[in-house]
Design a protein around this motif. Structure first.
Motif, PDB file in Angstrom:
ATOM      1  N   GLY A  59       0.821  -1.209   0.000  1.00 35.07           N
ATOM      2  CA  GLY A  59       0.000   0.000   0.000  1.00 35.07           C
ATOM      3  C   GLY A  59       0.856   1.260   0.000  1.00 35.07           C
ATOM      4  O   GLY A  59       0.569   2.232  -0.717  1.00 35.07           O
ATOM      5  N   ILE A  60       1.929   1.246   0.794  1.00 33.53           N
ATOM      6  CA  ILE A  60       2.835   2.397   0.840  1.00 33.53           C
ATOM      7  C   ILE A  60       3.450   2.656  -0.531  1.00 33.53           C
ATOM      8  O   ILE A  60       3.414   3.779  -1.055  1.00 33.53           O
ATOM      9  CB  ILE A  60       3.965   2.168   1.868  1.00 33.53           C
ATOM     10  CG1 ILE A  60       3.399   2.045   3.280  1.00 33.53           C
ATOM     11  CG2 ILE A  60       4.991   3.302   1.801  1.00 33.53           C
ATOM     12  CD1 ILE A  60       4.443   1.654   4.320  1.00 33.53           C
ATOM     13  N   PHE A  61       4.006   1.600  -1.136  1.00 32.46           N
ATOM     14  CA  PHE A  61       4.770   1.763  -2.373  1.00 32.46           C
ATOM     15  C   PHE A  61       3.892   1.955  -3.604  1.00 32.46           C
ATOM     16  O   PHE A  61       4.376   2.434  -4.638  1.00 32.46           O
ATOM     17  CB  PHE A  61       5.706   0.564  -2.565  1.00 32.46           C
ATOM     18  CG  PHE A  61       6.728   0.415  -1.468  1.00 32.46           C
ATOM     19  CD1 PHE A  61       7.311   1.531  -0.883  1.00 32.46           C
ATOM     20  CD2 PHE A  61       7.095  -0.839  -0.996  1.00 32.46           C
ATOM     21  CE1 PHE A  61       8.254   1.406   0.134  1.00 32.46           C
ATOM     22  CE2 PHE A  61       8.032  -0.975   0.013  1.00 32.46           C
ATOM     23  CZ  PHE A  61       8.617   0.149   0.581  1.00 32.46           C
ATOM     24  N   LEU A  62       2.620   1.588  -3.514  1.00 32.61           N
ATOM     25  CA  LEU A  62       1.698   1.873  -4.618  1.00 32.61           C
ATOM     26  C   LEU A  62       1.240   3.323  -4.602  1.00 32.61           C
ATOM     27  O   LEU A  62       1.205   3.991  -5.641  1.00 32.61           O
ATOM     28  CB  LEU A  62       0.479   0.942  -4.541  1.00 32.61           C
ATOM     29  CG  LEU A  62       0.622  -0.465  -5.099  1.00 32.61           C
ATOM     30  CD1 LEU A  62      -0.633  -1.270  -4.819  1.00 32.61           C
ATOM     31  CD2 LEU A  62       0.893  -0.437  -6.610  1.00 32.61           C
ATOM     32  N   PHE A  63       0.910   3.817  -3.425  1.00 29.64           N
ATOM     33  CA  PHE A  63       0.329   5.155  -3.327  1.00 29.64           C
ATOM     34  C   PHE A  63       1.376   6.269  -3.259  1.00 29.64           C
ATOM     35  O   PHE A  63       1.070   7.418  -3.590  1.00 29.64           O
ATOM     36  CB  PHE A  63      -0.610   5.236  -2.117  1.00 29.64           C
ATOM     37  CG  PHE A  63      -1.970   4.673  -2.398  1.00 29.64           C
ATOM     38  CD1 PHE A  63      -3.017   5.497  -2.768  1.00 29.64           C
ATOM     39  CD2 PHE A  63      -2.204   3.302  -2.318  1.00 29.64           C
ATOM     40  CE1 PHE A  63      -4.268   4.984  -3.036  1.00 29.64           C
ATOM     41  CE2 PHE A  63      -3.458   2.773  -2.587  1.00 29.64           C
ATOM     42  CZ  PHE A  63      -4.500   3.610  -2.955  1.00 29.64           C
ATOM     43  N   GLN A  64       2.591   5.941  -2.863  1.00 32.50           N
ATOM     44  CA  GLN A  64       3.625   6.969  -2.796  1.00 32.50           C
ATOM     45  C   GLN A  64       3.940   7.572  -4.168  1.00 32.50           C
ATOM     46  O   GLN A  64       3.929   8.800  -4.311  1.00 32.50           O
ATOM     47  CB  GLN A  64       4.888   6.393  -2.150  1.00 32.50           C
ATOM     48  CG  GLN A  64       5.978   7.435  -1.893  1.00 32.50           C
ATOM     49  CD  GLN A  64       7.107   6.858  -1.050  1.00 32.50           C
ATOM     50  OE1 GLN A  64       6.900   6.018  -0.177  1.00 32.50           O
ATOM     51  NE2 GLN A  64       8.320   7.321  -1.302  1.00 32.50           N
ATOM     52  N   PRO A  65       4.204   6.758  -5.212  1.00 36.21           N
ATOM     53  CA  PRO A  65       4.492   7.364  -6.524  1.00 36.21           C
ATOM     54  C   PRO A  65       3.285   8.042  -7.150  1.00 36.21           C
ATOM     55  O   PRO A  65       3.430   9.073  -7.818  1.00 36.21           O
ATOM     56  CB  PRO A  65       4.953   6.164  -7.374  1.00 36.21           C
ATOM     57  CG  PRO A  65       4.337   4.971  -6.716  1.00 36.21           C
ATOM     58  CD  PRO A  65       4.334   5.295  -5.254  1.00 36.21           C
ATOM     59  N   VAL A  66       2.084   7.470  -6.946  1.00 29.75           N
ATOM     60  CA  VAL A  66       0.870   8.103  -7.474  1.00 29.75           C
ATOM     61  C   VAL A  66       0.694   9.484  -6.847  1.00 29.75           C
ATOM     62  O   VAL A  66       0.379  10.469  -7.531  1.00 29.75           O
ATOM     63  CB  VAL A  66      -0.370   7.220  -7.193  1.00 29.75           C
ATOM     64  CG1 VAL A  66      -1.648   7.960  -7.570  1.00 29.75           C
ATOM     65  CG2 VAL A  66      -0.273   5.903  -7.959  1.00 29.75           C
ATOM     66  N   THR A  67       0.931   9.560  -5.536  1.00 33.26           N
ATOM     67  CA  THR A  67       0.800  10.839  -4.839  1.00 33.26           C
ATOM     68  C   THR A  67       1.880  11.814  -5.282  1.00 33.26           C
ATOM     69  O   THR A  67       1.639  13.028  -5.370  1.00 33.26           O
ATOM     70  CB  THR A  67       0.877  10.630  -3.313  1.00 33.26           C
ATOM     71  OG1 THR A  67      -0.086   9.654  -2.928  1.00 33.26           O
ATOM     72  CG2 THR A  67       0.586  11.927  -2.578  1.00 33.26           C
ATOM     73  N   PHE A  68       3.087  11.313  -5.566  1.00 33.60           N
ATOM     74  CA  PHE A  68       4.146  12.179  -6.087  1.00 33.60           C
ATOM     75  C   PHE A  68       3.694  12.864  -7.380  1.00 33.60           C
ATOM     76  O   PHE A  68       3.939  14.061  -7.588  1.00 33.60           O
ATOM     77  CB  PHE A  68       5.414  11.366  -6.349  1.00 33.60           C
ATOM     78  CG  PHE A  68       6.528  11.651  -5.384  1.00 33.60           C
ATOM     79  CD1 PHE A  68       7.532  12.539  -5.705  1.00 33.60           C
ATOM     80  CD2 PHE A  68       6.580  11.027  -4.150  1.00 33.60           C
ATOM     81  CE1 PHE A  68       8.560  12.808  -4.826  1.00 33.60           C
ATOM     82  CE2 PHE A  68       7.594  11.280  -3.252  1.00 33.60           C
ATOM     83  CZ  PHE A  68       8.599  12.177  -3.594  1.00 33.60           C
ATOM     84  N   ILE A  69       3.028  12.101  -8.246  1.00 32.34           N
ATOM     85  CA  ILE A  69       2.547  12.667  -9.518  1.00 32.34           C
ATOM     86  C   ILE A  69       1.485  13.728  -9.249  1.00 32.34           C
ATOM     87  O   ILE A  69       1.536  14.836  -9.796  1.00 32.34           O
ATOM     88  CB  ILE A  69       1.985  11.550 -10.417  1.00 32.34           C
ATOM     89  CG1 ILE A  69       3.098  10.570 -10.803  1.00 32.34           C
ATOM     90  CG2 ILE A  69       1.343  12.151 -11.665  1.00 32.34           C
ATOM     91  CD1 ILE A  69       2.601   9.318 -11.507  1.00 32.34           C
ATOM     92  N   VAL A  70       0.529  13.391  -8.378  1.00 27.00           N
ATOM     93  CA  VAL A  70      -0.533  14.345  -8.031  1.00 27.00           C
ATOM     94  C   VAL A  70       0.059  15.581  -7.356  1.00 27.00           C
ATOM     95  O   VAL A  70      -0.289  16.723  -7.683  1.00 27.00           O
ATOM     96  CB  VAL A  70      -1.586  13.683  -7.111  1.00 27.00           C
ATOM     97  CG1 VAL A  70      -2.613  14.708  -6.647  1.00 27.00           C
ATOM     98  CG2 VAL A  70      -2.268  12.527  -7.837  1.00 27.00           C
TER      99      VAL A  70
END
Length: 423
Positions: A59-70
């Motif tokens: 969960g951490i590693f999936l949402f971290q890059p997505v949030t970086f983009i956002v």
């Protein structure tokens, strides 16, 4: 004596924003290092299986890059301080949820990991950009040096203090205490962010263009592929070693001592590596550190004991600085010479983060498949040997990076001096 007081003699103008950004960075470091290592153990004590821990980290590693983009897109549209505030708010929300859910946290492992990943993404994107905008060339060394001291202090003291608190309190009261302290520290960070001057945003977000740039810039492509292999190692090493330390000792205090050895040696050797690893030695240093990091795995594969784990912490505490100092410098040299780096530095940071997490996610997915098919105690050592080669592959990519003539550059990000996750 003159060097020791260099900043005083040069009368550097330390503005209010710089001081508050340092305070926020220090509070963040102490809050994360105090509790984050023990979240894995907390979930393990509730579930007793690796799958729960792996899904939490997924969960951490999936949402971290997505949030970086956002966050990168938002940072080009609104105030960067708001993005920082969002990050600290999500981190506060993470610890609040752990406190509220309590002993049922393992059932909400993916949700908790997602919250933490979102917090990381917003926080680090904003903190990195604000570091550029708040510091000047004459204050940057002071800022990076003092931030490094704060991060190292958190890395050495946080886990040990948490281990002592947990060991001396009954049941889960110790965990409730350290999570409460971390929650309070992040609330203080939010308060401090209101004292930062607003930073106007400008420009469009060209994420896809910088993602495609790897096809036009061979050095950029090599650096990105190296970061995938960095992520492959970090994925499962993020939690397996922590769980092993706890399983061998049954003591949170022993886990705190493990991290004290790791962070303390890293702190010392980051200074040593910064002083002695020159530009022409970077690639050899990365190879040396990678080999040391890889072969240290074999210390803990057979007849594992707490003493062997401490020896392992000793070696990786030395290896990581030898790798990271030249690797980070080379990465930002490549970005500094890349197409429109000055205007699109946010995009380069976001794309780099995406590739690191591609490796992390792939590593954990393979782990989840493997432990579902075979006994964990038999397959995990094989996976450690397999994914432990990640940093050796880093060398195979960066050895073909050629930067040409040396030119004046600006350091893009102050990396964390110690990172407990990357064991």
């Amino acid at each position: 004596m003159g060097k020791r007081f260099e900043f005083i003699h040069n009368k550097i103008d330390i503005n209010r924003d710089l001081l508050f950004l340092l305070v926020i960075g220090g509070l963040y470091s102490l809050g994360i290092f105090l509790s984050n290592t023990f979240v894995n153990v907390y979930l393990w004590k509730q579930s007793g299986d690796y799958t729960t821990i792996a899904v939490y980290n997924l969960g951490i590693f999936l949402f971290q890059p997505v949030t970086f983009i956002v966050a990168g897109k938002i940072a080009k549209k609104v105030d960067r301080v708001i993005v920082l505030r969002l990050g600290v708010t999500f981190l506060s929300l993470f610890f609040l949820c752990v406190l509220i859910i309590g002993e049922a946290s393992s059932k909400y492992n993916f949700m908790l990991g997602s919250l933490l990943g979102i917090g990381y993404g917003f926080y680090w994107l904003a903190f990195n950009v604000l570091t550029f905008e708040i510091t000047e060339p004459e204050t940057r060394d002071f800022f990076n040096g003092f931030l490094g001291v704060l991060q190292s202090f958190g890395g050495m003291i946080g886990p040990l203090l948490a281990g002592i608190i947990i060991a001396r309190m009954e049941a889960n009261i110790g965990y409730t205490t350290i999570f409460s302290i971390s929650f309070t520290l992040f609330i203080l960070s939010v308060v401090c962010s209101f004292f930062l001057n607003r930073r106007k945003a400008e420009g469009n977000f060209h994420f896809k263009r910088i993602l495609r740039e790897r096809h036009h810039n061979k050095n950029w492509g090599r650096i990105l592929y190296a970061h995938i292999f960095q992520g492959l190692r970090e994925g499962i090493f993020a939690f397996v070693i922590t769980i092993w330390v706890f399983l061998i000792t049954g003591s949170e205090f022993s886990l705190g001592m493990f991290n004290l050895v790791l962070s303390g040696l890293s702190f010392i050797f980051y200074f040593v590596a910064t002083k002695f690893i020159k530009i022409h030695m970077r690639k050899k240093a990365i190879l040396l550190g990678s080999l040391l990091l890889y072969f240290s795995i074999f210390i803990i594969l057979f007849n594992i004991s707490y003493f062997q784990l401490i020896i392992y912490a000793f070696f990786i505490g030395i290896a990581y600085p030898i790798i990271n100092v030249p690797y980070v410098s080379m990465t930002y040299d490549v970005i500094g010479k890349a197409w429109k780096a000055k205007d699109l530095r946010v995009e380069y940071i976001v794309v780099r983060e995406l590739f690191v997490n591609i490796g992390r996610v792939a590593s954990i997915l393979v782990f989840l498949i493997a432990v579902s098919l075979y006994p964990a105690e038999k397959v995990i050592p094989i996976l450690l040997v397999l994914f432990g080669t990640g940093h050796i592959f880093i060398y195979l990519f960066i050895r073909n990076v050629y930067l040409g003539t040396k030119r004046k550059k600006e350091v893009l990000i102050k990396e964390q001096i110690t990172d407990e996750k990357n064991r």
